[in-house]
Design an enzyme around this catalytic site. Structure first.
Site, PDB file in Angstrom:
ATOM      1  N   CYS A 251      37.973 -42.190  22.373  1.00 38.09           N
ATOM      2  CA  CYS A 251      39.431 -42.361  22.222  1.00 38.09           C
ATOM      3  C   CYS A 251      39.969 -41.086  21.593  1.00 38.09           C
ATOM      4  O   CYS A 251      40.468 -41.084  20.469  1.00 38.09           O
ATOM      5  CB  CYS A 251      39.769 -43.571  21.376  1.00 38.09           C
ATOM      6  SG  CYS A 251      39.062 -45.128  21.959  1.00 38.09           S
ATOM      7  N   ALA A 252      39.878 -39.988  22.308  1.00 38.00           N
ATOM      8  CA  ALA A 252      40.032 -38.650  21.725  1.00 38.00           C
ATOM      9  C   ALA A 252      41.463 -38.316  21.331  1.00 38.00           C
ATOM     10  O   ALA A 252      41.683 -37.521  20.412  1.00 38.00           O
ATOM     11  CB  ALA A 252      39.505 -37.593  22.687  1.00 38.00           C
ATOM     12  N   GLY A 256      41.471 -34.121  17.730  1.00 34.99           N
ATOM     13  CA  GLY A 256      41.194 -33.614  16.390  1.00 34.99           C
ATOM     14  C   GLY A 256      39.728 -33.737  16.007  1.00 34.99           C
ATOM     15  O   GLY A 256      39.122 -32.798  15.479  1.00 34.99           O
ATOM     16  N   LYS A 257      39.138 -34.893  16.266  1.00 35.29           N
ATOM     17  CA  LYS A 257      37.729 -35.086  15.921  1.00 35.29           C
ATOM     18  C   LYS A 257      36.817 -34.417  16.935  1.00 35.29           C
ATOM     19  O   LYS A 257      35.694 -34.002  16.596  1.00 35.29           O
ATOM     20  CB  LYS A 257      37.428 -36.577  15.785  1.00 35.29           C
ATOM     21  CG  LYS A 257      38.201 -37.223  14.627  1.00 35.29           C
ATOM     22  CD  LYS A 257      37.907 -38.699  14.512  1.00 35.29           C
ATOM     23  CE  LYS A 257      38.738 -39.325  13.394  1.00 35.29           C
ATOM     24  NZ  LYS A 257      40.189 -39.337  13.698  1.00 35.29           N
ATOM     25  N   ASP A 275      40.281 -40.160  27.108  1.00 34.62           N
ATOM     26  CA  ASP A 275      41.478 -40.864  26.670  1.00 34.62           C
ATOM     27  C   ASP A 275      42.163 -41.467  27.888  1.00 34.62           C
ATOM     28  O   ASP A 275      41.897 -41.062  29.033  1.00 34.62           O
ATOM     29  CB  ASP A 275      42.443 -39.923  25.932  1.00 34.62           C
ATOM     30  CG  ASP A 275      43.373 -40.691  24.994  1.00 34.62           C
ATOM     31  OD1 ASP A 275      42.943 -40.981  23.868  1.00 34.62           O
ATOM     32  OD2 ASP A 275      44.499 -41.018  25.405  1.00 34.62           O
ATOM     33  N   ASP A 321      37.283 -43.779  17.967  1.00 29.90           N
ATOM     34  CA  ASP A 321      38.392 -43.717  17.010  1.00 29.90           C
ATOM     35  C   ASP A 321      39.455 -44.656  17.570  1.00 29.90           C
ATOM     36  O   ASP A 321      40.365 -44.249  18.277  1.00 29.90           O
ATOM     37  CB  ASP A 321      38.893 -42.282  16.899  1.00 29.90           C
ATOM     38  CG  ASP A 321      39.937 -42.120  15.813  1.00 29.90           C
ATOM     39  OD1 ASP A 321      40.138 -43.063  15.036  1.00 29.90           O
ATOM     40  OD2 ASP A 321      40.564 -41.046  15.746  1.00 29.90           O
ATOM     41  N   CYS A 374      42.173 -45.855  11.398  1.00 31.36           N
ATOM     42  CA  CYS A 374      42.999 -45.418  10.265  1.00 31.36           C
ATOM     43  C   CYS A 374      43.778 -46.620   9.744  1.00 31.36           C
ATOM     44  O   CYS A 374      44.966 -46.547   9.478  1.00 31.36           O
ATOM     45  CB  CYS A 374      43.928 -44.268  10.651  1.00 31.36           C
ATOM     46  SG  CYS A 374      44.992 -44.583  12.064  1.00 31.36           S
TER      47      CYS A 374
END
Length: 441
Positions: A251-252, A256-257, A275, A321, A374
């Site tokens: 789930c890019a 960032g990761k 994604d 993510d 998050c």
């Protein structure tokens, strides 16, 4: 612009935000996107005035739950005009006469207060923003629907965490190890007059005390740094992506990761940024080029796509993510606490479970599945892991302490427990959760 003209523009912006973000029938767009469209249509508003208008409006958004409570207590509906008036009186400490004078009825200013609005000003003047009679929701500035879950997680520290979610977030940067190291990145920033300090947990992180534009700096343009919260950096750290591995960032988003993991891989091996959004992946391409990443590819996930089936059991690391409520980022995105609703949580929990199942199939024997959000809510974090492990007997948790000791020797983990759980009040990062699971050989 005069103070009155700025107030009129802020009232207009608040009306658009209500219509497009917060009303029950609204599209619930992110407030920053709505504000961007608002100012694009009003190019006559200069940079300084734009900042002032934004501060007016964002102040209301940050305190909206409390302002609504005060207005309801005096029997008034929360119109954009009254919200701005209440913000000036209750938050900014503006004297009643001065606040009323902003509504001067001038050509560019807001119309004068009517009799009911003047009575509201009189009732609100001199009051404290936080009132002992407030509900827990208004007192803590948190929506009713999240209170039970957050109280279960934080217990006696809930008030501290609620206050941290209201505070201004620092600006965290990550030194791009493909081009530099942390000390050299800090020196490059200092040469441009940008002071920074090392983050307490991430070995790559630099922290600025307040938000400031760094994307125009030579250090940023040269790919020496990336903007990334320390908590997000720690998720990439725990992924432990090494040179030569095959890695999937499932789930890019804007990658960032992916960027952080490509750096730990030293550009050796292969990393695939996946994604469901083509625009996000296009943005990721620009970031990858600037950072000097050349071991990454992008893949757009689409219905009927056989990419995952063809690559089942072939990745050493698969990072999920997951899409989530984003409750851990509310200090950066105060509008989200007004836009997000209970039904969103139910939909997201189901989606996370579905994504986890698909991503798990990509992990090779001996490889690892990394699940992150998050969010501060147990339903999206610990409970999601319990549900997954109950049905996926092929995976076993990798305890945080074991991971951390190997990756950051000589430093205690940021938190206790089997999973990485971060919060603004406890660690000073955004709120994050990360679980690492291993598929036996």
């Amino acid at each position: 612009m005069t103070p009155s003209a700025r107030a009129a523009a802020a009232i207009a912006l608040l009306a658009v935000l209500e219509e497009q973000c917060f009303a029950p029938e609204a599209r619930r767009r992110p407030a920053d996107a709505v504000a961007s469209d608002f100012f694009r249509a009003r190019r006559f508003i200069g940079g300084g005035d734009r900042r002032a208008v934004s501060e007016f409006a964002w102040g209301v958004v940050r305190q909206r739950l409390r302002l609504d409570w005060h207005l309801a207590r005096i029997g008034m509906a929360p119109t954009p005009r009254l919200l701005l008036l209440a913000q000036m009186l209750l938050v900014d400490g503006v004297a009643r006469q001065a606040a009323e004078a902003v509504f001067d009825g001038s050509h560019y200013g807001p119309p004068a207060l009517d009799a009911a609005e003047r009575r509201a000003a009189a009732a609100l003047a001199g009051r404290a923003l936080v009132d002992p009679a407030m509900s827990d929701s208004a007192r803590l500035n948190l929506p009713d629907w999240v209170l039970p879950a957050l109280a279960a997680r934080f217990g006696k520290t809930l008030a501290r965490e609620a206050a941290a979610l209201e505070s201004e977030a620092p600006l965290d940067l990550r030194a791009n190890l493909l081009r530099t190291d942390r000390a050299a990145a800090a020196a490059a920033l200092a040469a441009e007059g940008i002071a920074s300090t090392p983050t307490p947990f991430s070995p790559w992180g630099l922290r600025l005390p307040a938000r400031r534009p760094v994307t125009g700096s030579a250090a940023y343009k040269g790919g020496l740094i990336e903007v990334q919260d320390e908590g997000s950096q720690l998720i990439a750290l725990l992924a432990d992506a090494r040179p030569g591995m095959r890695v999937a960032d499932y789930c890019a988003g804007a990658a960032g990761k992916t960027l952080a993991m490509a750096a730990t891989m030293g550009n050796r091996g292969r990393i695939t940024a996946c994604d469901t959004s083509a625009p996000r992946l296009e943005g990721a391409a620009r970031r990858l080029r600037r950072a000097g990443v050349d071991n990454a590819e992008r893949h757009l996930l689409a219905s009927g796509d056989r990419w995952a089936k063809r690559r089942a059991g072939s990745f050493d690391r698969v990072l999920v993510d997951a899409p989530c409520t984003g409750t851990g980022t509310w200090r950066r995105n105060p509008d989200a606490r007004l836009r997000t609703r209970p039904e969103d949580l139910a939909e997201l929990v189901a989606l996370q479970h579905e994504i986890l199942g698909k991503a798990a199939e990509l992990v090779r024997p001996g490889g690892r599945l990394i699940y992150a959000t998050c969010s501060l809510l147990p339903q999206e974090n610990e409970e999601q892991m319990e549900r997954f492990l109950a049905r996926s007997t092929g995976f076993a948790p990798v305890p945080l302490e074991r991971l951390w000791t190997a990756l950051v020797p000589g430093m205690a983990p940021p938190c206790a427990g089997p999973w990485l759980t971060l919060s603004p009040g406890a660690q000073g990062t955004d709120g994050f959760f990360c679980a690492v699971l291993e598929r036996p050989t």
